[in-house]
Design a protein around this motif. Sequence first.
Motif, PDB file in Angstrom:
ATOM      1  N   UNK A  11       0.863  -1.183   0.000  1.00  0.00           N
ATOM      2  CA  UNK A  11       0.000   0.000   0.000  1.00  0.00           C
ATOM      3  C   UNK A  11       0.903   1.238   0.000  1.00  0.00           C
ATOM      4  N   UNK A  12       1.139   1.791  -1.186  1.00  0.00           N
ATOM      5  CA  UNK A  12       2.107   2.893  -1.290  1.00  0.00           C
ATOM      6  C   UNK A  12       1.737   4.125  -0.456  1.00  0.00           C
ATOM      7  N   UNK A  13       0.464   4.229  -0.009  1.00  0.00           N
ATOM      8  CA  UNK A  13       0.088   5.403   0.793  1.00  0.00           C
ATOM      9  C   UNK A  13       0.527   5.276   2.245  1.00  0.00           C
ATOM     10  N   UNK A  14       0.772   4.024   2.660  1.00  0.00           N
ATOM     11  CA  UNK A  14       0.953   3.737   4.082  1.00  0.00           C
ATOM     12  C   UNK A  14       2.049   4.593   4.726  1.00  0.00           C
ATOM     13  N   UNK A  15       3.266   4.533   4.137  1.00  0.00           N
ATOM     14  CA  UNK A  15       4.417   5.177   4.779  1.00  0.00           C
ATOM     15  C   UNK A  15       4.180   6.672   4.988  1.00  0.00           C
ATOM     16  N   UNK A  16       3.501   7.313   4.055  1.00  0.00           N
ATOM     17  CA  UNK A  16       3.281   8.752   4.148  1.00  0.00           C
ATOM     18  C   UNK A  16       2.169   9.130   5.109  1.00  0.00           C
ATOM     19  N   UNK A  17       1.204   8.215   5.307  1.00  0.00           N
ATOM     20  CA  UNK A  17       0.007   8.596   6.056  1.00  0.00           C
ATOM     21  C   UNK A  17      -0.140   7.926   7.413  1.00  0.00           C
ATOM     22  N   UNK A  18       0.700   6.916   7.705  1.00  0.00           N
ATOM     23  CA  UNK A  18       0.563   6.225   8.984  1.00  0.00           C
ATOM     24  C   UNK A  18       0.897   7.193  10.128  1.00  0.00           C
ATOM     25  N   UNK A  19       0.112   7.075  11.218  1.00  0.00           N
ATOM     26  CA  UNK A  19       0.348   7.946  12.373  1.00  0.00           C
ATOM     27  C   UNK A  19       0.777   7.102  13.567  1.00  0.00           C
ATOM     28  N   UNK A  20       1.601   7.668  14.445  1.00  0.00           N
ATOM     29  CA  UNK A  20       2.037   6.910  15.620  1.00  0.00           C
ATOM     30  C   UNK A  20       0.836   6.323  16.360  1.00  0.00           C
ATOM     31  N   UNK A  21       0.918   5.059  16.695  1.00  0.00           N
ATOM     32  CA  UNK A  21      -0.157   4.397  17.424  1.00  0.00           C
ATOM     33  C   UNK A  21      -1.141   3.663  16.542  1.00  0.00           C
ATOM     34  N   UNK A  22      -1.068   3.847  15.231  1.00  0.00           N
ATOM     35  CA  UNK A  22      -1.969   3.131  14.319  1.00  0.00           C
ATOM     36  C   UNK A  22      -1.748   1.615  14.422  1.00  0.00           C
ATOM     37  N   UNK A  23      -2.806   0.857  14.100  1.00  0.00           N
ATOM     38  CA  UNK A  23      -2.706  -0.603  14.105  1.00  0.00           C
ATOM     39  C   UNK A  23      -2.698  -1.135  12.674  1.00  0.00           C
ATOM     40  N   UNK A  24      -1.890  -2.151  12.450  1.00  0.00           N
ATOM     41  CA  UNK A  24      -1.954  -2.894  11.193  1.00  0.00           C
ATOM     42  C   UNK A  24      -2.804  -4.138  11.458  1.00  0.00           C
ATOM     43  N   UNK A  25      -3.871  -4.302  10.681  1.00  0.00           N
ATOM     44  CA  UNK A  25      -4.785  -5.426  10.863  1.00  0.00           C
ATOM     45  C   UNK A  25      -4.762  -6.256   9.579  1.00  0.00           C
ATOM     46  N   UNK A  26      -4.414  -7.539   9.701  1.00  0.00           N
ATOM     47  CA  UNK A  26      -4.219  -8.349   8.492  1.00  0.00           C
ATOM     48  C   UNK A  26      -4.816  -9.737   8.652  1.00  0.00           C
ATOM     49  N   UNK A  27      -4.780 -10.483   7.548  1.00  0.00           N
ATOM     50  CA  UNK A  27      -5.338 -11.835   7.522  1.00  0.00           C
ATOM     51  C   UNK A  27      -4.325 -12.872   7.982  1.00  0.00           C
ATOM     52  N   UNK A  28      -4.241 -13.945   7.218  1.00  0.00           N
ATOM     53  CA  UNK A  28      -3.403 -15.073   7.626  1.00  0.00           C
ATOM     54  C   UNK A  28      -1.952 -14.899   7.196  1.00  0.00           C
ATOM     55  N   UNK A  29      -1.051 -15.515   7.969  1.00  0.00           N
ATOM     56  CA  UNK A  29       0.351 -15.679   7.564  1.00  0.00           C
ATOM     57  C   UNK A  29       1.054 -14.338   7.354  1.00  0.00           C
ATOM     58  N   UNK A  30       0.768 -13.362   8.231  1.00  0.00           N
ATOM     59  CA  UNK A  30       1.402 -12.043   8.099  1.00  0.00           C
ATOM     60  C   UNK A  30       2.909 -12.174   8.335  1.00  0.00           C
ATOM     61  N   UNK A  31       3.695 -11.541   7.454  1.00  0.00           N
ATOM     62  CA  UNK A  31       5.149 -11.552   7.625  1.00  0.00           C
ATOM     63  C   UNK A  31       5.834 -12.776   7.060  1.00  0.00           C
ATOM     64  N   UNK A  32       5.165 -13.463   6.119  1.00  0.00           N
ATOM     65  CA  UNK A  32       5.804 -14.643   5.533  1.00  0.00           C
ATOM     66  C   UNK A  32       6.977 -14.210   4.659  1.00  0.00           C
ATOM     67  N   UNK A  33       7.860 -15.164   4.393  1.00  0.00           N
ATOM     68  CA  UNK A  33       9.018 -14.872   3.557  1.00  0.00           C
ATOM     69  C   UNK A  33      10.285 -14.802   4.384  1.00  0.00           C
ATOM     70  N   UNK A  34      11.033 -13.751   4.190  1.00  0.00           N
ATOM     71  CA  UNK A  34      12.401 -13.706   4.706  1.00  0.00           C
ATOM     72  C   UNK A  34      12.429 -13.483   6.211  1.00  0.00           C
ATOM     73  N   UNK A  35      13.627 -13.669   6.774  1.00  0.00           N
ATOM     74  CA  UNK A  35      13.798 -13.542   8.227  1.00  0.00           C
ATOM     75  C   UNK A  35      14.135 -12.117   8.629  1.00  0.00           C
TER      76      UNK A  35
END
Lengths: 167, 416
Positions: free
Chosen positions: A42-66
Amino acid sequence: MKLEGRTWLFGDNIDTDAIIPARYLTTTDPVELARFCMEDADPRFAGQVRPGDFVVAGKNFGCGSSREHAPLALKGAGVGCVIANSFAQIFFRNAVNIGLPILECEADLPGLLLPGEILQIDLARGQIVRLADGRMFASPPLPSFMQEIIKYGGLIECVQARLKKMD
Amino acid sequence: MVEKILARAGGKERVQPGDLLTVKIDLALGNDVTAPVAIKEFERLGLDRVFDPEKIVLVPDHFTPNRDIPSAEQALALRRFSSRYGLVHYFEVGRMGVEHALLPEQGFVQPGTVIIGADSHTCTYGALGAFATGVGSTDLAAAMALGEAWFKVPATMRFVYNGRLPSWVGGKDLILFTIGKIGVQGALYRAMEFCGPVIDQLTIDGRLTMANMVIEAGGLCGYIQPDQATFDYLKGRTRQPYQAVYSDHDAVYAETYTFDVSSLQPQVAFPPSPENVHPVGEAKGIQIDQVVIGSCTNGRLDDLREAAAVLKGHKVHPRTRLLVIPATQWIYRQAMAEGLLDIFIEAEAAISTPTCGPCLGGHMGILAGGERALATTNRNFTGRMGHRDSEVYLCGPAVAAASAVAGEIVHPEEVL
């Protein structure tokens, strides 16, 4: 610990390349990493996220690299908590180890919530409440030794305490 | 099996899936992306020593030879740390290789041992009967200090492969097929044990390829029972005596999958997920800008031999570029001795020094917007090899080589 925040919604299988693309892995500074956080999801995220915001996601968040840069980027962006149906195991332990609050929640929150809705969460009790109507969502509390790591503020602080005891 | 290794390393009689325990580790690994964070964290501990300077391996392989000044600084951090703490196993450019090809080759991986690496593909070493898994940088920092790591004991899924593999079908096709069946969350926090007559016949390189991609199914670790092929491979490489661990005949599995693979086609994973797997026939006609043969998944000698067998006497298609990246210096030299590099150059492929490079979109083959790659690597996420609007398809070395010749995805038999 009780937190209140605005939600950003994501789907299943958000991978670490989406959280922080490898092209930015030549820094370890969370604030610098935060500038590119979620760029490919979501290219808007980095510019618009505010301190304290929550990321809410589905299954297997953060898959892939270590790459620990993934939770670091989220922490650097000021994300207060990541709530997902499930987490990829390395992301999960990395988040605990750097003290980024995370909660697993069975409910399909990305489907039930509107983007930007406010949630209140209680990390110790594993409770998530939608502010708009008070609806409560359950979440299993973390195992006690992980709570201890978080209590110390991260794994390094926890190891420091152990080393002190060993002396 | 995983339970046995963890119980031994954790000093317990026996453990069960779900148990949390702290285990002694036999080896800890870091690279130029993950170790700089680990070093920063380690230094916060204020220690003047690591737990064992012989049991830490640092390999600068992701952005090396250094891509730019920031990546040079990261590689420098590894070099300085290794020198300050007297690490015995730091692999400089010129001696290094892609870590998960290098460590087995150099005899660091032994059956029955516990290995953690700050790289998700550390699960590769399960192919030799080790318990090996990827962790983050802070875990690596703690392990460098204490020689320990915590784990939740995983339940084990068993995969039995029956039949006989057709020509041009190998370890990569087996693991892609498996991920296609169970999905990218199919083995979340589980161990994946591979067995059956097809695995018995598979070369060690092919087995390493399979265990390498366990993480792509969400798995914690892979495991293949050590056998004579394993012991032959270890002979002359391994650094100390080891005690292999075997699965019990009455071992309990969370699930068992049995496949007959006698008529398996070569497999291709379409973007943007390794679970999006199709037989190569369904990928016919997909045009390719770049082919990459290399990485910790398929940059080993067997892979290069297979690619060369397809490429011999052919030229890479005019609209396509082919990059071949031998995964270690030893593989590079061996490929040279066997005349494989001649075949690649004759076919008009570019050959690179060992590096992870393009696999993670680091350097040495980044894609522009709209470009499409076919790669023997392990991930095809959005933007993985470069621009967010580029695409990566995954396959084994034979399909990669054949498709480089055809300029589009084809079965190897179509160019031979």
